[in-house]
Motif scaffolding. Structure first.
Motif, mmCIF file in Angstrom:
data_model
loop_
_atom_site.group_PDB
_atom_site.id
_atom_site.type_symbol
_atom_site.label_atom_id
_atom_site.label_comp_id
_atom_site.label_asym_id
_atom_site.label_seq_id
_atom_site.Cartn_x
_atom_site.Cartn_y
_atom_site.Cartn_z
ATOM 1 N N GLN A 32 -27.007 -10.223 -23.437
ATOM 2 C CA GLN A 32 -27.865 -8.905 -22.819
ATOM 3 C C GLN A 32 -27.246 -8.258 -21.709
ATOM 4 O OE1 GLN A 32 -31.188 -7.801 -23.598
ATOM 5 N NE2 GLN A 32 -31.438 -9.138 -24.891
ATOM 6 N N THR A 33 -27.195 -7.204 -21.778
ATOM 7 C CA THR A 33 -26.403 -5.951 -21.260
ATOM 8 C C THR A 33 -27.176 -5.903 -19.181
ATOM 9 O OG1 THR A 33 -27.737 -3.811 -21.246
ATOM 10 C CG2 THR A 33 -25.631 -4.251 -22.406
ATOM 11 N N LYS A 34 -25.987 -5.857 -18.446
ATOM 12 C CA LYS A 34 -26.333 -5.844 -16.983
ATOM 13 C C LYS A 34 -27.759 -4.513 -17.200
ATOM 14 C CE LYS A 34 -24.704 -4.558 -12.876
ATOM 15 N NZ LYS A 34 -23.694 -4.001 -11.866
ATOM 16 N N GLY A 35 -28.285 -3.823 -18.184
ATOM 17 C CA GLY A 35 -29.078 -2.638 -17.534
ATOM 18 C C GLY A 35 -30.406 -3.882 -18.402
ATOM 19 N N MET A 76 -29.512 -16.016 -14.207
ATOM 20 C CA MET A 76 -28.697 -14.920 -14.594
ATOM 21 C C MET A 76 -27.399 -14.789 -13.848
ATOM 22 S SD MET A 76 -29.910 -10.912 -14.456
ATOM 23 C CE MET A 76 -29.980 -11.567 -12.932
ATOM 24 N N LEU A 77 -27.812 -14.866 -12.638
ATOM 25 C CA LEU A 77 -27.293 -14.796 -11.944
ATOM 26 C C LEU A 77 -26.367 -16.000 -11.655
ATOM 27 C CD1 LEU A 77 -29.388 -13.780 -8.248
ATOM 28 C CD2 LEU A 77 -27.600 -12.270 -9.696
ATOM 29 N N GLU A 124 -20.748 -10.855 -8.178
ATOM 30 C CA GLU A 124 -21.146 -9.107 -8.537
ATOM 31 C C GLU A 124 -22.401 -8.481 -7.332
ATOM 32 O OE1 GLU A 124 -22.688 -5.889 -11.582
ATOM 33 O OE2 GLU A 124 -20.961 -7.941 -12.132
ATOM 34 N N LYS A 125 -21.762 -7.853 -5.509
ATOM 35 C CA LYS A 125 -22.795 -7.425 -5.327
ATOM 36 C C LYS A 125 -23.810 -7.177 -5.249
ATOM 37 C CE LYS A 125 -21.862 -5.825 -0.687
ATOM 38 N NZ LYS A 125 -21.732 -5.981 1.012
ATOM 39 N N SER A 126 -24.035 -6.106 -6.271
ATOM 40 C CA SER A 126 -25.218 -4.803 -6.531
ATOM 41 C C SER A 126 -25.923 -5.795 -7.249
ATOM 42 C CB SER A 126 -24.807 -3.561 -7.922
ATOM 43 O OG SER A 126 -24.466 -4.046 -8.844
ATOM 44 N N ALA A 144 -29.852 -6.680 -5.519
ATOM 45 C CA ALA A 144 -31.186 -6.761 -6.252
ATOM 46 C C ALA A 144 -32.166 -7.775 -7.124
ATOM 47 C CB ALA A 144 -30.741 -5.773 -8.039
ATOM 48 N N ALA A 145 -31.171 -8.731 -7.131
ATOM 49 C CA ALA A 145 -32.028 -10.067 -7.769
ATOM 50 C C ALA A 145 -33.288 -10.420 -6.914
ATOM 51 C CB ALA A 145 -30.901 -11.173 -7.844
#
Length: 186
Positions: free
Chosen positions: A122-125, A154-155, A162-164, A168-169
């Protein structure tokens, strides 16, 4: 496929101005939203553009989409197009859902979110949307654990360092762990 005359306007390279105009047409014609929902089930590009217009109708004329939750979920089952799924999930993750629909659809939407989190393709979005689905639609302690485990996996699988996404997670996991569990309408 539905034969609404405005469906012909859903073409490749349609611009945002046209999408907004088509969204703003919805209050004038009550057959437009059902025609767009039906169009989402068929081939591209019309299905993708129909989903995009539906998302903008939701953003601009929310009340026209709120009664269509079951139909949107039906489209998720009928369509195999990831772009259509993404646009419809953007709606479903925020739309007001009545109590009967909540009981009926929250397990499905929770499972869908967790499944997307485990899907490395799946995509990041879509992973961002999946976090929101899992967070919004969890209804039990078991689902709380499953949601946190899925986000952590997932992480680990896709976003180490990947910081962003990590930020968020982490914020979502804290909200999930702090949220009181009770089946309520959203």
């Amino acid at each position: 496929m539905s034969s609404h005359p405005r469906l012909e306007e859903l073409v490749t390279a349609i611009g945002i101005d046209k999408v907004v105009a088509l969204a703003d047409y919805a209050p004038e014609d009550r057959t437009w939203v059902p025609a767009l929902i039906e169009a989402c089930k068929y081939s591209k590009p019309r299905n993708r553009k129909a989903a995009w217009v539906l998302h903008h109708i939701f953003l601009r004329h929310t009340k026209l989409i709120e009664p269509k939750v079951e139909q949107l979920i039906d489209v998720l089952h009928a369509s195999e197009d990831g772009s259509v799924h993404r646009e419809l999930l953007k709606i479903l993750v925020e739309v007001k859902i009545n109590e009967l629909e909540w009981v009926k659809f929250s397990p499905l939407l929770f499972d869908l979110g967790v499944g997307i989190l485990f899907d490395e393709a799946q995509t990041k979005g879509m992973h961002y949307i999946a976090i929101r689905l899992a967070e919004r639609f969890m209804n039990s302690e078991k689902e709380r654990i499953d949601a946190v485990d899925a986000i952590k996996q997932m992480l680990f699988n896709s976003y180490t360092g990947e910081k962003s996404m990590c930020n968020a997670a982490e914020k979502a996991m804290k909200r999930i762990e702090m949220r009181k569990i009770s089946i309520t309408k959203s």
